[in-house]
Design an enzyme around this catalytic site. Structure first.
Site, PDB file in Angstrom:
ATOM      1  N   GLY A  31       0.968  -1.174   0.050  1.00 19.11           N
ATOM      2  CA  GLY A  31      -0.013   0.179   0.294  1.00 19.11           C
ATOM      3  C   GLY A  31       0.873   1.132   0.080  1.00 19.11           C
ATOM      4  N   HIS A  34       2.316   4.374  -5.242  1.00 20.42           N
ATOM      5  CA  HIS A  34       2.795   5.602  -6.025  1.00 20.42           C
ATOM      6  C   HIS A  34       2.908   4.925  -7.304  1.00 20.42           C
ATOM      7  CE1 HIS A  34       6.481   3.223  -5.653  1.00 20.42           C
ATOM      8  NE2 HIS A  34       6.392   3.213  -4.399  1.00 20.42           N
ATOM      9  N   HIS A  37       4.116   1.449  -8.149  1.00 13.34           N
ATOM     10  CA  HIS A  37       3.104   0.323  -8.134  1.00 13.34           C
ATOM     11  C   HIS A  37       2.167   0.297  -9.111  1.00 13.34           C
ATOM     12  CE1 HIS A  37       3.978   1.362  -3.754  1.00 13.34           C
ATOM     13  NE2 HIS A  37       4.308  -0.012  -3.528  1.00 13.34           N
ATOM     14  N   LYS A 149      12.725  -2.964  -8.557  1.00 13.55           N
ATOM     15  CA  LYS A 149      13.195  -1.983  -7.438  1.00 13.55           C
ATOM     16  C   LYS A 149      13.480  -3.017  -6.194  1.00 13.55           C
ATOM     17  CE  LYS A 149      13.228   1.124  -4.211  1.00 13.55           C
ATOM     18  NZ  LYS A 149      12.493   0.902  -3.183  1.00 13.55           N
ATOM     19  N   GLN A 153      14.114  -9.681  -4.137  1.00 13.62           N
ATOM     20  CA  GLN A 153      12.659 -10.286  -3.750  1.00 13.62           C
ATOM     21  C   GLN A 153      12.269 -11.068  -5.015  1.00 13.62           C
ATOM     22  OE1 GLN A 153       9.437  -8.192  -1.505  1.00 13.62           O
ATOM     23  NE2 GLN A 153       8.924  -7.645  -3.547  1.00 13.62           N
ATOM     24  N   SER A 186       7.688   3.867  -1.009  1.00 10.80           N
ATOM     25  CA  SER A 186       6.370   4.568  -0.046  1.00 10.80           C
ATOM     26  C   SER A 186       7.419   4.787   1.332  1.00 10.80           C
ATOM     27  CB  SER A 186       5.589   3.419   0.363  1.00 10.80           C
ATOM     28  OG  SER A 186       5.003   2.580  -0.478  1.00 10.80           O
ATOM     29  N   ARG A 187       8.636   4.528   1.517  1.00  6.65           N
ATOM     30  CA  ARG A 187       9.888   4.897   2.412  1.00  6.65           C
ATOM     31  C   ARG A 187      10.100   6.274   2.150  1.00  6.65           C
ATOM     32  NH1 ARG A 187      10.719  -1.075   3.181  1.00  6.65           N
ATOM     33  NH2 ARG A 187       9.933  -1.574   5.237  1.00  6.65           N
TER      34      ARG A 187
HETATM   35  P1  AMP Z   1       5.823  -2.678  -1.730  1.00 10.85           P
HETATM   36  O1  AMP Z   1       4.485  -1.978  -1.577  1.00 10.85           O
HETATM   37  O2  AMP Z   1       6.929  -1.634  -1.409  1.00 10.85           O
HETATM   38  O3  AMP Z   1       6.023  -4.183  -1.086  1.00 10.85           O
HETATM   39  O4  AMP Z   1       6.192  -2.880  -3.202  1.00 10.85           O
HETATM   40  C1  AMP Z   1       4.936  -3.637  -3.879  1.00 10.85           C
HETATM   41  C2  AMP Z   1       5.687  -4.110  -5.189  1.00 10.85           C
HETATM   42  O5  AMP Z   1       5.934  -2.778  -6.067  1.00 10.85           O
HETATM   43  C3  AMP Z   1       6.891  -4.749  -4.852  1.00 10.85           C
HETATM   44  O6  AMP Z   1       7.072  -5.781  -6.205  1.00 10.85           O
HETATM   45  C4  AMP Z   1       7.964  -3.674  -5.652  1.00 10.85           C
HETATM   46  O7  AMP Z   1       9.163  -4.056  -6.309  1.00 10.85           O
HETATM   47  C5  AMP Z   1       7.011  -2.774  -6.481  1.00 10.85           C
HETATM   48  N1  AMP Z   1       7.708  -1.427  -6.555  1.00 10.85           N
HETATM   49  C6  AMP Z   1       7.828  -0.637  -5.608  1.00 10.85           C
HETATM   50  N2  AMP Z   1       8.440   0.656  -5.767  1.00 10.85           N
HETATM   51  C7  AMP Z   1       8.640   0.501  -7.241  1.00 10.85           C
HETATM   52  C8  AMP Z   1       9.054   1.427  -8.023  1.00 10.85           C
HETATM   53  N3  AMP Z   1       9.763   2.722  -7.814  1.00 10.85           N
HETATM   54  N4  AMP Z   1       9.433   0.917  -9.596  1.00 10.85           N
HETATM   55  C9  AMP Z   1       8.901  -0.258  -9.902  1.00 10.85           C
HETATM   56  N5  AMP Z   1       8.117  -1.263  -8.913  1.00 10.85           N
HETATM   57  C10 AMP Z   1       8.311  -0.643  -7.599  1.00 10.85           C
END
Ligand code: AMP
Length: 281
Positions: A31, A34, A37, A149, A153, A186-187
């Site tokens: 969540g 941005h 996502h 990113k 993972q 998000s951070r």
């Molecule tokens: P998170 O909410 O941070 O767990 O991210 C959810 C998914 O979005 C993960 O597969 C991340 O790698 C992807 N994601 C997060 N930030 C980016 C970004 N700047 N560019 C592309 N994918 C992203």
């Protein structure tokens, strides 16, 4: 677009779609969405008839001194972004729905997860694999979308799918950046104005390293040393790691060859940020 919080509601929705012969894509997220996502959701919408976005800050992937409680949350904004991007269902469970009393089954990968982020975050990938495995079983998607990113993972999930015979395709999506180069996260919201400026050393070092490789440099140490020098020149930055590894095994490499991941984690003040580039030789 519907927002549901129980596993049963997801299963019922997917069963109805399957009856109609529709394909299903899944975008797992924590969540506070941005454009990074959004690019995953966009691709999922292009490639599937129906798209499920999970929004779940997964407690089992946070260590005891990490930011589980502080992690930013805004479901209304997330819902607006999902709806405008064409997603069909948000799955937003409470932790008790995913981890009821007595929960004791985890996916523990013995390779790939001890490198890079696994060194400072020893339980992280056990939590990630477990929650993603559960989401795959709940949603049973044809395809699931992950960002480069979080490159380690992505490699871990690909291996888990192969090892445990999950019947879906994993789609990796490129890193989306702010105009000045900072990888969207998000951070980033934790950063104050000075830290936000200082955080540019990550992408600066990433672009420099990538350029060295593109100009023919193959010696990992040479590339890493120049990248570290860029980061170390910033007083607010503290390196957790800057490393070059084989993308499939996460083993360190001396010479750039095959599919190479150059990844970093850097503290800017108290905020730990990650960035990377991937090169195919
Ligand atoms: P998170 O909410 O941070 O767990 O991210 C959810 C998914 O979005 C993960 O597969 C991340 O790698 C992807 N994601 C997060 N930030 C980016 C970004 N700047 N560019 C592309 N994918 C992203």
């Amino acid at each position: 677009m519907n927002i549901v919080s129980t596993i049963k509601e997801v299963r019922d929705a997917v069963a109805a779609w399957r009856k109609e012969g529709l394909t299903v894509g899944l975008v797992p997220t924590m969540g506070f969405l941005h454009e990074g996502h959004q690019s995953l959701i966009q691709k999922a919408v292009e490639e599937n008839d129906r798209v499920v976005v999970s929004v779940f800050v997964n407690p089992t992937q946070f260590g005891p001194n990490e930011d589980f409680e502080a992690y930013p949350r805004d479901l209304d904004k997330d819902a607006a972004l999902c709806e405008s991007t064409g997603a069909h269902l948000i799955f937003h469970p409470e932790p008790e729905e995913m981890y009821p009393d007595g929960f004791c089954s985890y996916i523990n990968m013995t390779e790939l997860t001890g490198a890079l982020c696994g060194k400072t975050r020893p339980i992280h990938f056990k939590g990630v694999c477990t929650v993603v495995g559960k989401l795959f079983n709940i949603v049973t998607p044809d395809k699931a979308y992950f960002g480069e990113k979080d490159a380690q993972q992505l490699a871990v999930i690909r291996r888990m799918v192969k090892d445990l015979n999950f019947g879906l395709t994993i789609v990796g999506c490129p890193i989306i950046r702010e105009e000045d180069g900072l990888a969207k996260s998000s951070r980033n919201t934790y950063l104050n104005a000075d830290e936000r400026k200082a955080a540019l050393v990550l992408s600066k070092a990433i672009f420099h390293g990538k350029e060295m490789v593109e100009n023919g440099e193959k010696c990992a140490d040479k590339i890493l040393n120049e990248m570290k020098a860029i980061i170390n020149a910033e007083p607010l930055a503290r390196i957790d790691y800057v490393e070059m590894v084989n993308m499939d095994t996460m083993d360190n490499i001396d010479t750039v060859a095959g599919t190479t991941l150059c990844a970093m984690a850097v503290y800017i003040g108290k905020t730990r940020l990650i960035d990377n580039f991937i090169v195919e030789m």
